[in-house]
Design a protein around this motif. Structure first.
Motif, PDB file in Angstrom:
ATOM      1  N   LYS A  43      15.002   5.480 -14.137  1.00 16.15           N
ATOM      2  CA  LYS A  43      14.648   6.877 -14.359  1.00 16.15           C
ATOM      3  C   LYS A  43      13.818   6.979 -15.626  1.00 16.15           C
ATOM      4  CE  LYS A  43      18.772   9.376 -12.787  1.00 16.15           C
ATOM      5  NZ  LYS A  43      19.827  10.250 -13.310  1.00 16.15           N
ATOM      6  N   GLU A  44      12.929   7.928 -15.631  1.00 21.41           N
ATOM      7  CA  GLU A  44      12.197   8.199 -16.850  1.00 21.41           C
ATOM      8  C   GLU A  44      13.190   8.696 -17.894  1.00 21.41           C
ATOM      9  OE1 GLU A  44       8.729  11.223 -18.286  1.00 21.41           O
ATOM     10  OE2 GLU A  44       8.541  10.356 -16.269  1.00 21.41           O
ATOM     11  N   GLY A  45      13.162   8.130 -19.071  1.00 17.38           N
ATOM     12  CA  GLY A  45      14.101   8.515 -20.118  1.00 17.38           C
ATOM     13  C   GLY A  45      15.378   7.692 -20.120  1.00 17.38           C
TER      14      GLY A  45
END
Length: 104
Positions: free
Chosen positions: A4-6
């Motif tokens: 996931k982004e982040g």
């Protein structure tokens, strides 16, 4: 499963596939192998399925015993690593453990 982004992981791919996998094998879990319409789950069962399929599970009784012992040894090491990584243990303690045999 994708990053996931982040940070973290998106597991929606697994949850989308799980009902179909569970219909073929009620023990549906990760990891799994789907091959020729058969679903194999659980790490050791996947390892042994692949070993049998590719002729790596030994020819003689002694060979098969060696394969079984190594599989168990690998799982012991894996379980210790999981404890260290997820249980807040000290990795240096594992690396000096008498549980890890010296290879000749």
């Amino acid at each position: 499963v994708s990053p996931k982004e982040g940070g973290g992981f998106d597991a929606s791919d697994w949850f989308d596939k799980k009902p179909r996998i569970k219909a073929k094998n009620p023990l549906a879990n990760l990891p799994y192998i789907e091959d020729d319409g058969v679903v194999i789950t659980q790490s050791n069962a996947c390892f042994m399925y692949l070993a049998n399929k590719f002729g790596l599970s030994g020819v003689t009784s002694e060979d098969r015993i060696d394969v079984d012992q190594l599989l168990c040894e690998i799982m012991d090491l894996r379980n210790n690593l999981v404890k260290m990584f997820y249980g807040g243990g000290d990795l240096s303690e594992l690396m000096t453990s008498s549980q890890i045999p010296k290879l000749d």
